[in-house]
Design an enzyme around this catalytic site. Structure first.
Site, PDB file in Angstrom:
ATOM      1  CD  GLU A   1      -9.195 -17.964 -21.886  1.00  0.00           C
ATOM      2  OE1 GLU A   1      -9.205 -19.176 -22.128  1.00  0.00           O
ATOM      3  OE2 GLU A   1      -8.187 -17.370 -21.441  1.00  0.00           O
ATOM      4  N   PRO A   2     -12.854 -12.986 -21.035  1.00  0.00           N
ATOM      5  CG  PRO A   2     -14.913 -12.010 -21.560  1.00  0.00           C
ATOM      6  CD  PRO A   2     -13.933 -13.048 -22.032  1.00  0.00           C
ATOM      7  N   GLY A   3     -12.925 -11.852 -17.693  1.00  0.00           N
ATOM      8  CA  GLY A   3     -13.337 -12.211 -16.339  1.00  0.00           C
ATOM      9  C   GLY A   3     -13.587 -10.960 -15.531  1.00  0.00           C
ATOM     10  NE  ARG A   4      -8.679  -7.118 -13.780  1.00  0.00           N
ATOM     11  CZ  ARG A   4      -7.847  -7.235 -12.741  1.00  0.00           C
ATOM     12  NH1 ARG A   4      -8.087  -6.574 -11.635  1.00  0.00           N
ATOM     13  NH2 ARG A   4      -6.770  -8.000 -12.819  1.00  0.00           N
TER      14      ARG A   4
ATOM     15  NE  ARG B   1      -7.214  -6.847  -7.302  1.00  0.00           N
ATOM     16  CZ  ARG B   1      -7.192  -5.607  -7.752  1.00  0.00           C
ATOM     17  NH1 ARG B   1      -7.866  -4.643  -7.107  1.00  0.00           N
ATOM     18  NH2 ARG B   1      -6.501  -5.286  -8.810  1.00  0.00           N
TER      19      ARG B   1
ATOM     20  CE1 TYR C   1      -0.872  -8.804  -7.562  1.00  0.00           C
ATOM     21  CE2 TYR C   1      -3.240  -8.455  -7.389  1.00  0.00           C
ATOM     22  CZ  TYR C   1      -2.165  -9.291  -7.641  1.00  0.00           C
ATOM     23  OH  TYR C   1      -2.398 -10.602  -7.970  1.00  0.00           O
TER      24      TYR C   1
ATOM     25  CB  CYS D   1      -3.047  -9.137  14.231  1.00  0.00           C
ATOM     26  SG  CYS D   1      -1.849  -8.663  15.494  1.00  0.00           S
ATOM     27  CD  GLU D   2       0.295  -9.378   9.061  1.00  0.00           C
ATOM     28  OE1 GLU D   2       1.197  -8.552   8.790  1.00  0.00           O
ATOM     29  OE2 GLU D   2       0.502 -10.578   9.302  1.00  0.00           O
TER      30      GLU D   2
ATOM     31  CE1 TYR E   1      -8.546 -12.939 -10.845  1.00  0.00           C
ATOM     32  CE2 TYR E   1      -9.170 -10.797 -11.704  1.00  0.00           C
ATOM     33  CZ  TYR E   1      -8.791 -12.107 -11.909  1.00  0.00           C
ATOM     34  OH  TYR E   1      -8.684 -12.583 -13.193  1.00  0.00           O
TER      35      TYR E   1
END
Length: 441
Positions: A294-297, A334, A338, A365-366, A394
């Site tokens: 199941e490769p995705g990235r 991300r 992370y 506004c962060e 992602y």
């Protein structure tokens, strides 16, 4: 910069992808903009598929991991390339259905699938469902019985591998919300429970040890443990798995701290896994199971870049220089989640030497709304086009309308042509579901 055939710097000193000048893309489609390289996506799908054909006699299926980037165009490409998909929600099932994807090549995951999602999966004739709890197996057995069908399932098992990756994306540790532990006996007990369900057909097991993994040995060790378990279960119960799904998790390049892998390297990862399964089958006298990965990235991450326009530039002497862009954590969360690292460059001045380190700030506004910290670039100017590389996975999937910002559109490029695959949001889209009750008027 991670070089590949369709990502290059052209004669004008501009970044180019899929034969398209990124400055022209920004002018034509606006910014922020997700851009996907179709050739790269197809080549990666073919790399995995052809490795299974060559090294495992075609006895397997590549499943594109939808959560990396789900849209109708991606499912259309996967269908065209003859691979399958995995889905993790009713929304991903719906998207696949609308794209005309063949559901016999669809596998469904999730640790807390709702009753409605399981009903919808069976109504759409999802080929295989990976069960992740006893309660789910009981519910699925009930729904299948009501429809008079036998549903193929896998059981997600946990081999206890500690892959070297971010703690939030390790999924096969003993303490994980996913799967049943092999070592603790839970996987064996779940096998017995599912075998007893009259409306479920147990095909085998699923295992996924995490994401962004570069250690080939991690995949080999996981395969060894899974095959040892399959042999043990056969000896104890007489049930021999006919399918084994080893998940995905192959690492990709984000910065020069990461390995830059070629298609050949990814094929070698898969070959190592295949050879381990073959060796274990010989050792235990098992029939070689149908292999799923199941490769995705690794299929879409490096296929994608995001284009921004540089806005305000703020320097705090002796501390930091901020280069603000017209995107932010609403379209790439991300870093906030992370502290993920990225490579960035000025797409309109891509040949110029890097002269300073800056932090790329978003427009939300962060105070934590950053895309990258301490990246080397030429001195940026307002209006420059900034490209962040390896954003195909992602990013759109995790985007939001935070601060009521618009989720950027996506285009796919090939041979000098660009087409929308996700059209731009509008302000009307933002308020489409808003209501003002009569009592507030």
């Amino acid at each position: 910069m991670n070089e590949r055939d369709t990502l290059k710097i052209n004669n004008e000193g501009h970044l180019e992808i899929g034969g398209m000048d990124t400055v022209a893309l920004a002018e034509a489609f606006g910014t922020p903009l997700y851009v996907y390289d179709e050739v790269y996506i197809r080549n990666m799908m073919r790399t995995y598929k052809n490795t299974i054909i060559k090294e495992y006699s075609g006895n397997g299926l590549v499943l594109y991991a939808s959560k990396a980037f789900s849209c109708m165009a991606m499912y259309t490409i996967a269908k065209d390339e003859g691979i399958g998909i995995d889905v993790v929600s009713g929304g991903e099932i719906y998207t696949a259905a609308k794209s005309g994807f063949p559901f016999d090549r669809v596998y469904m995951h999730g640790n807390n699938k709702t009753y409605a999602e399981l009903e919808y999966a069976l109504d759409c004739k999802v080929g295989t469902i990976v069960v992740d709890s006893l309660g789910e197996a009981e519910t699925l057995n009930e729904i299948a019985g009501e429809r008079g069908i036998k549903q193929a399932v896998l059981i997600r098992i946990n081999p206890g591998i500690e892959a070297h990756t971010h703690a939030f994306v390790q999924t096969a540790r003993t303490d994980s919300k996913f799967g049943f532990s092999i070592s603790g006996g839970a996987a064996e007990e779940m096998t017995k429970q599912v075998l007893a369900k009259e409306n479920l057909i147990l095909k085998g097991y699923h295992c996924h040890i995490g994401s962004q993994i570069f250690e080939k040995q991690s995949f080999v060790l996981a395969a060894e443990k899974v095959m040892n378990f399959i042999a043990e279960i056969r000896n104890k119960t007489g049930f021999e798995a006919t399918e084994v799904n080893m998940g995905g998790g192959f690492g990709v390049w984000y910065t020069d701290e990461d390995a830059s892998l070629s298609a050949t390297d990814y094929a070698e990862y898969l070959k190592a896994l295949i050879y381990t399964i073959k060796d274990k089958c010989q050792e235990y006298g098992l029939k070689e199971p149908f292999l799923l990965i199941e490769p995705g990235r690794s299929i879409v991450a490096e296929a994608g870049i995001t284009l921004y326009r540089v806005g305000r530039i703020k320097e705090i002497p002796g501390i930091r220089k901020y280069v603000a862009i017209d995107g932010g954590m609403f379209e790439n969360p991300r870093y906030a989640l992370y502290q993920s690292k990225y490579t960035a460059l000025l797409a309109n001045r891509a040949k110029e030497p890097c002269t300073e380190k800056v932090s790329i700030a978003g427009k939300c506004c962060e105070s934590g709304d950053l895309i990258a910290v301490d990246v080397s670039m030429p001195e940026a100017r307002e209006g420059d086009i900034l490209a962040v590389l390896t954003t195909g996975a992602y990013h759109y999937s995790m985007a939001s309308n935070y601060n009521r910002n618009l989720v950027p559109p996506s285009v796919i490029v090939k041979d000098g042509r660009a087409d929308y695959i996700i059209k731009p949001q509008t302000y009307e889209d933002l308020i489409r579901n808003d209501l003002i009750p009569e009592r507030l008027k």
